[in-house]
Design an enzyme around this catalytic site. Structure first.
Site, PDB file in Angstrom:
ATOM      1  N   HIS A 178      32.646  -7.156 -90.638  1.00  0.00           N
ATOM      2  CA  HIS A 178      31.662  -8.229 -90.586  1.00  0.00           C
ATOM      3  C   HIS A 178      31.717  -9.005 -91.901  1.00  0.00           C
ATOM      4  CE1 HIS A 178      27.330  -9.125 -91.806  1.00  0.00           C
ATOM      5  NE2 HIS A 178      27.532  -9.984 -90.813  1.00  0.00           N
ATOM      6  N   HIS A 229      28.816 -17.144 -96.544  1.00  0.00           N
ATOM      7  CA  HIS A 229      27.987 -16.214 -95.770  1.00  0.00           C
ATOM      8  C   HIS A 229      26.600 -16.839 -95.736  1.00  0.00           C
ATOM      9  CE1 HIS A 229      26.182 -11.891 -95.235  1.00  0.00           C
ATOM     10  NE2 HIS A 229      25.809 -12.727 -94.284  1.00  0.00           N
TER      11      HIS A 229
END
Length: 493
Positions: A178, A229
């Site tokens: 991830h 992110h």
């Protein structure tokens, strides 16, 4: 030290294994043993090291060849592939500090042995007793449950070479990460990985979750994509670029042409870029090389994907690309699954992505939802050409099962990605090797029968590889065992 009890053994390999000999050895220094069932190398005296020989970091601490067993017992316990056996072999007879040695034999005649308790919870390689063995095996031992799981040792660098070209990617158990490139110095809620993408690839990871932001969306000739992110860059020491990440991936695939990488791409970050702009940039500047990218809107087989990056699209299509592939679009469709979902099917994916773990108490809920999704993926059956599918009776190859182990809460230290992974990753590993795909019979006896190939889909992890610990990845790859059995055939040894 846990109380003595019977050993439970699970054969997670594609070959039958038979326990042929049980031996027991005393150890000279019980205080060196730890509560988790292993022993502390730092506490081992020079006298103790003469009895044990440490090999590699993942090799068992084996009893010295000159040591004498105080008991030996010939047995004949056959374990078929992917079966669990509650044995009558006790972990100890005289005291908690003794060593239990098991010798196993394969149908082809090879022999291996493993000593328990293992030095730590890390996986251990079984010691071969025959020269040039046809197989190598790895054990994961859980001392709290007296549970020994045996997996086939795999070269994680190119583990996909074992599978037939006709295998659809949706049939495989695939380790993933991830926010894959977020290993740099960053805000604690931004950093999700312990090691760089190259290390992830070399150690078996085959799915990358990538978030990008166009740096100049108004100029169609500008191919700049920054790695982000959420609203933040992935590094506090300067911007990181998608192009550099691609060079790492392409280099790995050039060195390992049997492998593929599934890449999920999503637009995040600040600014006024749109999904359509990102789509056009990717199409025009990155994904046009068909020898490097697979961008068809259907799940590929390994033959179609080897050596390539498979695009999973988490962005809207540009209008100019909606007519691609006879109007079916471009890339695998994962555009818009439900937020914070325990189970959502959308396009080409079926997803568990419960991410709002706002309190540490919710980590157990997250673990439970991950395990539920593993069981859904276990029912998938890979089509075997000429056996389970033909032109008249095709088996659809989808969807991709995505199981996100990730979750976080920026405002709660105990719920930062690293903290959650520290609890969730070991729990998931133990679940996979002990309880995944055992059906209603659980571990009450051998030969449990579950419909499906027993896979787990794509498992998207945080903080794998920390301190060299790749056992969660090994466990995920090991869940391909049933599929290997079917593909290799009954007569395979």
């Amino acid at each position: 030290m846990s109380a003595p009890g019977p050993v439970t053994i699970r054969n997670l390999t594609a070959q039958p294994l038979t326990i042929k000999l049980v031996e027991r050895y005393e150890t000279p220094n019980p205080k060196d043993f730890l509560p988790n069932g292993g022993f502390s190398v730092s506490n081992v005296s020079s006298n103790f090291t003469t009895l044990f020989s440490n090999k590699t970091s993942h090799s068992p601490a084996s009893v010295n060849e000159k040591a004498q067993a105080f008991t030996k017992q010939d047995v004949d316990l056959r374990m078929e592939p992917f079966t669990t056996h509650v044995t009558d072999i006790k972990t100890s007879e005289r005291g908690p500090a003794e060593i239990l040695r098991l010798t196993l034999q394969g149908d082809g005649g090879g022999r291996w042995r493993i000593d328990t308790p293992t030095p730590s919870s890390a996986s251990q390689t079984l010691s071969p007793l025959t020269p040039v063995p046809k197989h190598d095996y790895t054990a994961i031992y859980n001392s709290a449950d007296h549970f020994l799981a045996i997996l086939e040792s795999t070269n994680l660098r190119n583990w996909m070479k074992e599978f037939q070209d006709e295998t659809p990617l949706s049939a495989l158990s695939l380790p993933g990460t991830h926010n894959s490139p977020t290993y740099h110095k960053a805000l604690p809620s931004v950093r999700c990985q312990a090691v760089p993408p190259r290390d992830q690839l070399e150690n078996g990871v085959r799915f990358f979750d990538i978030r990008v932001q166009p740096t100049n969306p108004s100029d169609p000739k500008d191919d700049g994509l920054a790695l982000v992110h959420g609203a933040f860059p992935i590094s506090l020491t300067g911007p990181k670029r998608f192009r550099d990440l691609l060079k790492t991936i392409e280099g790995f695939l050039d060195r390992n042409p049997s492998e593929t990488l599934i890449m999920s791409l999503k637009r995040e970050g600040t600014g006024n870029a749109t999904d359509q702009q990102l789509c056009q940039i990717l199409h025009d500047h990155y994904c046009s090389d068909q020898a490097r990218w697979y961008t068809s809107p259907s799940i590929p087989t390994l033959a179609q994907a080897r050596g390539k990056i498979v695009l999973v699209r988490r962005f809207e299509l540009a209008d100019s690309l909606k007519g691609e592939n006879d109007g079916k679009g471009w890339g695998l469709n994962a555009e818009n699954w439900a937020y914070n979902t325990p189970d959502c099917t959308y396009g080409d994916v079926r997803v568990q992505d419960f991410c709002e773990v706002l309190e540490t108490e919710n980590i157990e809920k997250k673990i439970s939802l991950c395990c539920d999704h593993f069981e859904r993926a276990a029912a998938v059956v890979c089509p075997i050409p000429g056996v389970t599918t033909d032109e008249t009776n095709p088996v659809p190859p989808g969807p991709l099962y995505l199981n996100f182990l990730s979750a976080s809460n920026f405002w709660k230290v105990g719920c930062w990605p690293e903290k959650i992974a520290a609890r969730l990753n070991p729990a998931v590993k133990d679940f996979l090797v002990q309880r995944h795909d055992v059906g209603d019979k659980g571990v009450d006896g051998p030969g449990e029968k579950v419909e499906g190939d027993g896979g787990v889909g794509i498992v998207v992890c945080d903080w794998v590889g920390q301190g060299g610990d790749w056992d969660l990845v090994r466990a995920i790859v090991g869940m391909n065992s049933k599929l290997l059995v079917r593909q290799r055939g009954v007569g395979w040894k």
